[in-house]
Design a protein around this motif. Structure first.
Motif, mmCIF file in Angstrom:
data_model
loop_
_atom_site.group_PDB
_atom_site.id
_atom_site.type_symbol
_atom_site.label_atom_id
_atom_site.label_comp_id
_atom_site.label_asym_id
_atom_site.label_seq_id
_atom_site.Cartn_x
_atom_site.Cartn_y
_atom_site.Cartn_z
ATOM 1 N N LEU A 1 38.539 57.319 50.863
ATOM 2 C CA LEU A 1 37.711 58.459 50.469
ATOM 3 C C LEU A 1 36.383 58.407 51.215
ATOM 4 C CD1 LEU A 1 36.588 60.809 48.865
ATOM 5 C CD2 LEU A 1 36.283 59.261 46.926
ATOM 6 N N ARG A 2 35.778 57.248 51.243
ATOM 7 C CA ARG A 2 34.479 57.101 51.918
ATOM 8 C C ARG A 2 34.587 57.449 53.406
ATOM 9 N NH1 ARG A 2 30.708 51.704 51.516
ATOM 10 N NH2 ARG A 2 28.878 52.630 52.506
ATOM 11 N N LEU A 3 35.662 57.014 54.040
ATOM 12 C CA LEU A 3 35.872 57.344 55.453
ATOM 13 C C LEU A 3 36.073 58.848 55.646
ATOM 14 C CD1 LEU A 3 38.218 54.396 56.436
ATOM 15 C CD2 LEU A 3 35.843 54.723 57.186
ATOM 16 N N ASP A 4 36.890 59.467 54.774
ATOM 17 C CA ASP A 4 37.107 60.918 54.873
ATOM 18 C C ASP A 4 35.818 61.694 54.634
ATOM 19 O OD1 ASP A 4 39.746 60.992 55.648
ATOM 20 O OD2 ASP A 4 40.529 61.667 53.715
ATOM 21 N N MET A 5 35.017 61.248 53.660
ATOM 22 C CA MET A 5 33.740 61.917 53.393
ATOM 23 C C MET A 5 32.830 61.826 54.615
ATOM 24 S SD MET A 5 32.881 60.694 49.516
ATOM 25 C CE MET A 5 31.467 61.720 49.216
#
Length: 87
Positions: free
Chosen positions: A48-52
């Motif tokens: 999620l952090r990478l996608d954000m």
């Protein structure tokens, strides 16, 4: 090199930095503006952090409401991506 510095600045700043990397999420996608969500699969907060980070770096929107994160896909296919916490 400046672009890499900007990417890491986004990754290390809110809202991306607020995500617990080890938390569990369900990731779904929508290609109709969020009316239907498809392809549920388990994932973690690190993804999620990478996608954000990718979305924010590309100028896409990220919305966080009651722990659920919805973001515009920065990829050419477009659409929305939703991450819902699982417990």
């Amino acid at each position: 090199m400046a672009h890499h510095a900007e990417w890491f600045r986004i990754y290390d700043s809110s809202p991306a930095a607020d995500v617990e990397p080890k938390a569990n999420y369900r990731k779904e996608t929508s290609d109709d503006g969020g009316r239907t969500w498809e392809y549920p699969r388990p994932t973690t907060g690190e993804f999620l952090r990478l996608d954000m980070t990718e979305a924010l770096d590309a100028g896409c929107s990220v919305d966080v409401r009651e722990g659920v994160v919805t973001l515009q896909s920065p990829h050419p296919i477009g659409g929305l991506i939703r991450y819902t916490p699982t417990h």
